[in-house]
Motif scaffolding. Structure first.
Motif, PDB file in Angstrom:
ATOM      1  N   ALA A  74       0.828  -1.205   0.000  1.00  0.00           N
ATOM      2  CA  ALA A  74       0.000   0.000   0.000  1.00  0.00           C
ATOM      3  C   ALA A  74       0.868   1.263   0.000  1.00  0.00           C
ATOM      4  O   ALA A  74       2.062   1.219   0.281  1.00  0.00           O
ATOM      5  CB  ALA A  74      -0.922   0.002   1.221  1.00  0.00           C
ATOM      6  N   ALA A  75       0.260   2.397  -0.340  1.00  0.00           N
ATOM      7  CA  ALA A  75       0.948   3.686  -0.315  1.00  0.00           C
ATOM      8  C   ALA A  75       0.152   4.655   0.544  1.00  0.00           C
ATOM      9  O   ALA A  75      -1.067   4.762   0.397  1.00  0.00           O
ATOM     10  CB  ALA A  75       1.090   4.234  -1.738  1.00  0.00           C
ATOM     11  N   TYR A  76       0.841   5.352   1.438  1.00  0.00           N
ATOM     12  CA  TYR A  76       0.203   6.284   2.373  1.00  0.00           C
ATOM     13  C   TYR A  76       0.890   7.637   2.244  1.00  0.00           C
ATOM     14  O   TYR A  76       2.112   7.746   2.376  1.00  0.00           O
ATOM     15  CB  TYR A  76       0.329   5.774   3.812  1.00  0.00           C
ATOM     16  N   LYS A  92       4.270  -5.207   4.231  1.00  0.00           N
ATOM     17  CA  LYS A  92       5.466  -5.472   3.445  1.00  0.00           C
ATOM     18  C   LYS A  92       5.426  -4.664   2.152  1.00  0.00           C
ATOM     19  O   LYS A  92       4.405  -4.576   1.479  1.00  0.00           O
ATOM     20  CB  LYS A  92       5.564  -6.965   3.140  1.00  0.00           C
ATOM     21  N   SER A  93       6.565  -4.054   1.825  1.00  0.00           N
ATOM     22  CA  SER A  93       6.717  -3.234   0.610  1.00  0.00           C
ATOM     23  C   SER A  93       5.761  -2.049   0.582  1.00  0.00           C
ATOM     24  O   SER A  93       5.521  -1.469  -0.480  1.00  0.00           O
ATOM     25  CB  SER A  93       6.536  -4.087  -0.655  1.00  0.00           C
ATOM     26  N   ALA A  94       5.219  -1.670   1.725  1.00  0.00           N
ATOM     27  CA  ALA A  94       4.366  -0.471   1.793  1.00  0.00           C
ATOM     28  C   ALA A  94       5.237   0.779   1.725  1.00  0.00           C
ATOM     29  O   ALA A  94       6.431   0.739   2.033  1.00  0.00           O
ATOM     30  CB  ALA A  94       3.545  -0.477   3.073  1.00  0.00           C
ATOM     31  N   GLN A  95       4.618   1.895   1.321  1.00  0.00           N
ATOM     32  CA  GLN A  95       5.349   3.151   1.214  1.00  0.00           C
ATOM     33  C   GLN A  95       4.621   4.240   1.992  1.00  0.00           C
ATOM     34  O   GLN A  95       3.403   4.398   1.865  1.00  0.00           O
ATOM     35  CB  GLN A  95       5.498   3.536  -0.255  1.00  0.00           C
ATOM     36  N   PHE A  96       5.386   4.963   2.802  1.00  0.00           N
ATOM     37  CA  PHE A  96       4.850   6.027   3.642  1.00  0.00           C
ATOM     38  C   PHE A  96       5.601   7.311   3.308  1.00  0.00           C
ATOM     39  O   PHE A  96       6.824   7.387   3.448  1.00  0.00           O
ATOM     40  CB  PHE A  96       5.041   5.694   5.120  1.00  0.00           C
TER      41      PHE A  96
END
Length: 263
Positions: A74-76, A92-96
């Motif tokens: 996911a992207a936040y 996992k592999s999320a972007q903040f």
């Protein structure tokens, strides 16, 4: 395994559909940037500047578990995670990007391969978080719990860790570029094979820390406790200031198998 590159502007990836960022905030759920850009940032010296500050968003949207729960890939963007219980999640592999975590519990969460850019974390629990091969870029952590944090093979660039409890944290094979640890409990921390050339430790407790195979050329340790640290050969090329001389002599004598006597 090679460390991931730090992108200047992370973009969503993976099979899961990215969330819109930032999502529209309902009235009363938006914070101005002033709530994000708080706290002092260190300046080691004129020749050795401290890490860059996180770049604040114009506004933060207050996150909720229903709309902003953590998930893989996911992207936040510009989300304020306040007073949320997000334990044992998988991101996992999320972007903040430009997010803020305040009084949030992330204990036991999986963040492998995640990227955090321009983020601020305060009074947040990341105990026993698994963040192997993850990236922190322009990130500040203040008064956070990092006990047992696993950050194997990751990259930290322009990161400040202040007043945190990070005992038994693991930074094996991590790359530390312009990273400043200050007044932080790093008892038993593991820096095996880590690149510490861009790291500064100030007023930290590194008792029992492991530096086996580390590259500390250019690293700086100021007024740190290092009793019982092992793998001292990994500190070759570092600068150690304000340390207990007797403690250091004992460490180096043990590492070199030298017997010290008063005879």
């Amino acid at each position: 395994m090679a460390s991931p590159a730090v992108p200047s502007q992370p973009t969503p990836h993976g099979s899961a559909p990215p969330r819109q960022a930032p999502r529209h905030a309902a009235p009363g759920r938006t914070f101005d940037a002033g709530t994000f850009a708080t706290g002092a940032f260190p300046m080691v010296s004129a020749a050795r500047p401290g890490p860059a500050r996180p770049r604040p968003p114009k506004a933060l949207t207050l996150g909720t578990v229903d709309e902003d729960d953590l998930r893989d890939d996911a992207a936040y963007q510009a989300i304020g995670f306040y007073d949320l219980a997000l334990t044992g999640r998988s991101a996992k592999s999320a972007q903040f990007v430009q997010c803020r975590f305040n009084r949030t519990d992330l204990t036991g969460t999986a963040l492998s391969g995640a990227i955090l850019t321009d983020c601020l974390l305060e009074r947040t629990a990341l105990d026993h978080v698994h963040a192997d091969h993850s990236v922190l870029h322009r990130v500040t952590l203040r008064d956070c719990g990092l006990a047992g944090l696993q950050w194997l093979g990751g990259t930290l660039r322009d990161v400040t860790v202040r007043d945190c409890r990070a005992e038994r944290s693991v930074f094996r094979d991590a790359q530390l570029h312009s990273v400043f640890f200050t007044s932080t409990d790093l008892v038993g921390a593991d820096f095996t094979d880590a690149d510490l050339t861009g790291a500064t430790f100030s007023g930290c407790d590194l008792s029992g820390a492991v530096f086996t195979g580390a590259n500390a050329t250019g690293a700086r340790f100021e007024s740190c406790t290092m009793a019982g640290a092992t793998g001292i050969q990994g500190l070759a090329g570092a600068t150690i200031a304000g340390a207990d001389v007797d403690e250091l002599v004992g460490l180096f004598a043990h590492a070199l198998e030298i017997t010290l006597t008063e005879d």
